[in-house]
Design a protein around this motif. Structure first.
Motif, PDB file in Angstrom:
ATOM      1  N   VAL A  21      19.683  -6.707 -11.542  1.00 46.93           N
ATOM      2  CA  VAL A  21      18.898  -5.806 -11.353  1.00 46.93           C
ATOM      3  C   VAL A  21      17.240  -6.181 -11.385  1.00 46.93           C
ATOM      4  O   VAL A  21      16.878  -6.632 -11.823  1.00 46.93           O
ATOM      5  CB  VAL A  21      19.055  -4.541 -12.869  1.00 46.93           C
ATOM      6  CG1 VAL A  21      18.003  -3.418 -12.391  1.00 46.93           C
ATOM      7  CG2 VAL A  21      20.553  -4.176 -13.043  1.00 46.93           C
ATOM      8  N   PHE A  23      13.447  -4.503  -8.418  1.00 48.75           N
ATOM      9  CA  PHE A  23      12.574  -3.744  -8.416  1.00 48.75           C
ATOM     10  C   PHE A  23      11.965  -4.039  -6.971  1.00 48.75           C
ATOM     11  O   PHE A  23      11.907  -5.392  -7.181  1.00 48.75           O
ATOM     12  CB  PHE A  23      11.486  -3.680  -9.489  1.00 48.75           C
ATOM     13  CG  PHE A  23      12.454  -2.913 -10.949  1.00 48.75           C
ATOM     14  CD1 PHE A  23      11.862  -1.522 -11.294  1.00 48.75           C
ATOM     15  CD2 PHE A  23      12.109  -3.621 -12.365  1.00 48.75           C
ATOM     16  CE1 PHE A  23      12.865  -1.353 -12.272  1.00 48.75           C
ATOM     17  CE2 PHE A  23      12.694  -3.038 -12.870  1.00 48.75           C
ATOM     18  CZ  PHE A  23      12.843  -1.447 -12.968  1.00 48.75           C
ATOM     19  N   LYS A  63       8.031   2.572  -5.478  1.00 47.84           N
ATOM     20  CA  LYS A  63       9.208   1.356  -6.129  1.00 47.84           C
ATOM     21  C   LYS A  63      10.300   1.825  -5.750  1.00 47.84           C
ATOM     22  O   LYS A  63      10.443   3.326  -6.105  1.00 47.84           O
ATOM     23  CB  LYS A  63       8.192   1.132  -7.344  1.00 47.84           C
ATOM     24  CG  LYS A  63       7.244   1.462  -7.431  1.00 47.84           C
ATOM     25  CD  LYS A  63       6.924  -0.491  -6.680  1.00 47.84           C
ATOM     26  CE  LYS A  63       5.760  -0.499  -7.256  1.00 47.84           C
ATOM     27  NZ  LYS A  63       4.473  -1.360  -6.238  1.00 47.84           N
ATOM     28  N   VAL A  64      10.862   0.760  -5.846  1.00 43.75           N
ATOM     29  CA  VAL A  64      12.604   1.812  -5.685  1.00 43.75           C
ATOM     30  C   VAL A  64      13.684   0.555  -6.702  1.00 43.75           C
ATOM     31  O   VAL A  64      12.868  -0.713  -6.889  1.00 43.75           O
ATOM     32  CB  VAL A  64      13.672   1.424  -4.494  1.00 43.75           C
ATOM     33  CG1 VAL A  64      13.023   2.458  -3.732  1.00 43.75           C
ATOM     34  CG2 VAL A  64      13.122  -0.151  -3.978  1.00 43.75           C
ATOM     35  N   LEU A  65      14.276   0.889  -6.977  1.00 41.23           N
ATOM     36  CA  LEU A  65      15.373   0.421  -8.571  1.00 41.23           C
ATOM     37  C   LEU A  65      16.567  -0.271  -7.729  1.00 41.23           C
ATOM     38  O   LEU A  65      17.274   0.150  -6.761  1.00 41.23           O
ATOM     39  CB  LEU A  65      15.845   0.957  -9.909  1.00 41.23           C
ATOM     40  CG  LEU A  65      16.866   0.255 -10.629  1.00 41.23           C
ATOM     41  CD1 LEU A  65      16.263  -1.007 -11.106  1.00 41.23           C
ATOM     42  CD2 LEU A  65      17.194   1.314 -11.578  1.00 41.23           C
ATOM     43  N   TYR A  75      22.328  -5.823  -1.179  1.00 37.67           N
ATOM     44  CA  TYR A  75      21.064  -5.179  -1.822  1.00 37.67           C
ATOM     45  C   TYR A  75      21.662  -3.965  -1.852  1.00 37.67           C
ATOM     46  O   TYR A  75      21.178  -3.152  -1.146  1.00 37.67           O
ATOM     47  CB  TYR A  75      19.445  -5.547  -2.429  1.00 37.67           C
ATOM     48  CG  TYR A  75      19.462  -6.514  -1.829  1.00 37.67           C
ATOM     49  CD1 TYR A  75      19.493  -7.337  -3.135  1.00 37.67           C
ATOM     50  CD2 TYR A  75      19.608  -7.664  -1.119  1.00 37.67           C
ATOM     51  CE1 TYR A  75      18.813  -8.528  -3.677  1.00 37.67           C
ATOM     52  CE2 TYR A  75      19.435  -8.701  -1.488  1.00 37.67           C
ATOM     53  CZ  TYR A  75      19.048  -9.315  -1.720  1.00 37.67           C
ATOM     54  OH  TYR A  75      19.229 -10.424  -2.314  1.00 37.67           O
ATOM     55  N   ASP A  79      18.133   3.940  -6.008  1.00 39.78           N
ATOM     56  CA  ASP A  79      17.170   5.166  -7.203  1.00 39.78           C
ATOM     57  C   ASP A  79      15.631   4.786  -6.775  1.00 39.78           C
ATOM     58  O   ASP A  79      15.302   3.631  -6.443  1.00 39.78           O
ATOM     59  CB  ASP A  79      17.148   5.848  -7.805  1.00 39.78           C
ATOM     60  CG  ASP A  79      16.989   7.034  -7.901  1.00 39.78           C
ATOM     61  OD1 ASP A  79      16.651   8.104  -5.938  1.00 39.78           O
ATOM     62  OD2 ASP A  79      17.014   8.362  -8.388  1.00 39.78           O
ATOM     63  N   ARG A  80      14.907   5.620  -6.287  1.00 44.65           N
ATOM     64  CA  ARG A  80      12.964   5.621  -7.148  1.00 44.65           C
ATOM     65  C   ARG A  80      12.591   5.302  -7.341  1.00 44.65           C
ATOM     66  O   ARG A  80      13.041   6.038  -8.491  1.00 44.65           O
ATOM     67  CB  ARG A  80      12.671   6.645  -5.713  1.00 44.65           C
ATOM     68  CG  ARG A  80      11.256   6.557  -5.668  1.00 44.65           C
ATOM     69  CD  ARG A  80      10.726   8.110  -4.734  1.00 44.65           C
ATOM     70  NE  ARG A  80      11.700   8.369  -3.940  1.00 44.65           N
ATOM     71  CZ  ARG A  80      10.428   8.957  -2.602  1.00 44.65           C
ATOM     72  NH1 ARG A  80       9.652   8.491  -1.920  1.00 44.65           N
ATOM     73  NH2 ARG A  80      11.838   9.413  -2.537  1.00 44.65           N
ATOM     74  N   VAL A  81      11.788   5.048  -8.502  1.00 45.65           N
ATOM     75  CA  VAL A  81      10.864   4.864  -9.193  1.00 45.65           C
ATOM     76  C   VAL A  81       9.913   5.323  -9.614  1.00 45.65           C
ATOM     77  O   VAL A  81       8.888   5.575  -9.079  1.00 45.65           O
ATOM     78  CB  VAL A  81      10.978   2.963 -10.261  1.00 45.65           C
ATOM     79  CG1 VAL A  81      10.020   3.271 -10.854  1.00 45.65           C
ATOM     80  CG2 VAL A  81      12.274   2.269  -9.761  1.00 45.65           C
ATOM     81  N   ASP A  83       7.272   6.763 -12.012  1.00 40.74           N
ATOM     82  CA  ASP A  83       6.153   6.351 -12.840  1.00 40.74           C
ATOM     83  C   ASP A  83       5.273   7.316 -13.793  1.00 40.74           C
ATOM     84  O   ASP A  83       4.834   7.615 -13.210  1.00 40.74           O
ATOM     85  CB  ASP A  83       4.450   5.142 -12.244  1.00 40.74           C
ATOM     86  CG  ASP A  83       4.015   4.605 -13.229  1.00 40.74           C
ATOM     87  OD1 ASP A  83       4.656   4.716 -14.544  1.00 40.74           O
ATOM     88  OD2 ASP A  83       2.867   4.070 -12.408  1.00 40.74           O
TER      89      ASP A  83
END
Length: 85
Positions: A21, A23, A63-65, A75, A79-81, A83
């Motif tokens: 996993v 980021f 930011k993405v996961l 990869y 989803d988008r992270v 904050d």
């Protein structure tokens, strides 16, 4: 004999890092490019986009996961992270 084969196969899978996993940050949108930990940038060809993220509007700095596929060649953007701070 069967136990030896099982142990060998488990060792091979664990040493190959089947899933990792990560980021990342969007650094380009046309084409999509993701930077990982300021170490390297993933071009669109290495990214797998599930249907749930295909129609999202990406912006630089998002930011993405991600999940690294076994072997590290591709990869998956999960989803988008968001904050929450």
């Amino acid at each position: 004999m069967l136990d030896i084969i099982k142990k060998a196969s488990l060792g091979a899978v664990s040493s190959a890092n089947p899933v990792h996993v990560l980021f990342g940050s969007v650094v380009g949108t046309n084409p999509l490019e993701i930077n990982i930990d300021q170490r390297f940038t993933l071009p669109r060809e290495l990214l797998i986009l599930p249907e749930s993220v295909v129609n999202q509007e990406w912006e630089s700095g998002d930011k993405v996961l991600l999940l690294r596929v076994q072997g590290g060649e591709r990869y998956v953007i999960l989803d988008r992270v968001v904050d929450e701070s």
